[in-house]
Design an enzyme around this catalytic site. Structure first.
Site, PDB file in Angstrom:
ATOM      1  N   CYS A 175       3.233  -5.050   6.526  1.00 44.66           N
ATOM      2  CA  CYS A 175       2.930  -4.669   5.155  1.00 44.66           C
ATOM      3  C   CYS A 175       4.143  -4.051   4.456  1.00 44.66           C
ATOM      4  CB  CYS A 175       1.762  -3.685   5.123  1.00 44.66           C
ATOM      5  SG  CYS A 175       0.186  -4.430   5.563  1.00 44.66           S
ATOM      6  N   HIS A 215       0.832  -1.209   0.000  1.00 41.72           N
ATOM      7  CA  HIS A 215       0.000   0.000   0.000  1.00 41.72           C
ATOM      8  C   HIS A 215       0.865   1.257   0.000  1.00 41.72           C
ATOM      9  CE1 HIS A 215       0.811   0.876   4.260  1.00 41.72           C
ATOM     10  NE2 HIS A 215       0.589  -0.402   4.527  1.00 41.72           N
TER      11      HIS A 215
END
Length: 205
Positions: A181, A165
């Site tokens: 992440c 992301h």
């Protein structure tokens, strides 16, 4: 204090709070937030002031053959050591190399093969009930925009909780700063978002 001043103050407090969410939990435990549909969670990254301060990324180009048997639906390689993401299109004609943020510690790092299962063009964020207990001043919902911890785009992986992301906090890129992440500059995740497809292979090494 005027209403505008209060709004600005509360916004600053929230941004500071989400940056430190990992340290507000049990030491070493990831901090997570429920996604919009309630189907999973997304990470809130830690305060990078306690992260490794060295900011590096290796921009050495790589060939896809040592890592993938084919380029079916394209391929993404994330090198957590050099903190770089490599992308190859299915036809092999497009190659991209981006600097990334990577997990803060080895225990938060998941390596291996996965794939993109969802493309989210407007990531948003909701705190879990436990986060609201610890931080009742936090909003119940943060929509797409500059306050969103997931930046402007998100690619969900088949591993629950894991995403590639964007981030509005550009200090994180090139650092060990996340709870699992992989983060990119917003302009890079927006480009990767247009190139990658649901089903694109992903390998973290």
């Amino acid at each position: 204090m005027t209403e505008t001043t209060k709004t600005q103050f509360n916004r600053r407090r929230f941004l500071a709070g989400t940056a430190m969410a990992g340290s507000a939990a049990i030491l070493g435990a990831p901090a997570y937030a429920q996604d919009l549909n309630g189907a999973g969670t997304v990470e809130i990254e830690r305060d990078i002031s306690k992260a490794v301060r060295r900011n590096i990324s290796s921009f050495r180009s790589l060939d896809w053959q040592p890592y993938f048997s084919d380029l079916n639906k394209g391929a993404v390689l994330v090198d957590t050591t050099s903190r770089a993401l490599h992308y190859w299109s299915e036809d092999g004609n497009t190659y991209k190399l981006y600097p990334t943020s990577v997990p803060l510690t080895e225990d938060l790092t998941r390596l291996g093969r996965t794939s993109i299962v969802l493309k989210d063009p407007n990531p948003d964020w909701r705190p879990t009930p436990s986060m609201k207990v610890r931080n009742p001043e936090w909003p119940d919902y943060v929509g797409p925009g500059p306050d969103n911890p997931l930046g402007t785009r998100a690619l969900h992986l088949s591993w629950t909780y894991y995403r590639i992301h964007g981030t509005h906090d550009t200090r994180k890129i090139g650092r060990r700063s996340s709870n699992g992440c992989i983060g990119l500059y917003n302009q890079h995740i927006e480009e990767l978002y247009t190139l990658a497809n649901v089903g694109t292979q992903v390998l973290l090494i």
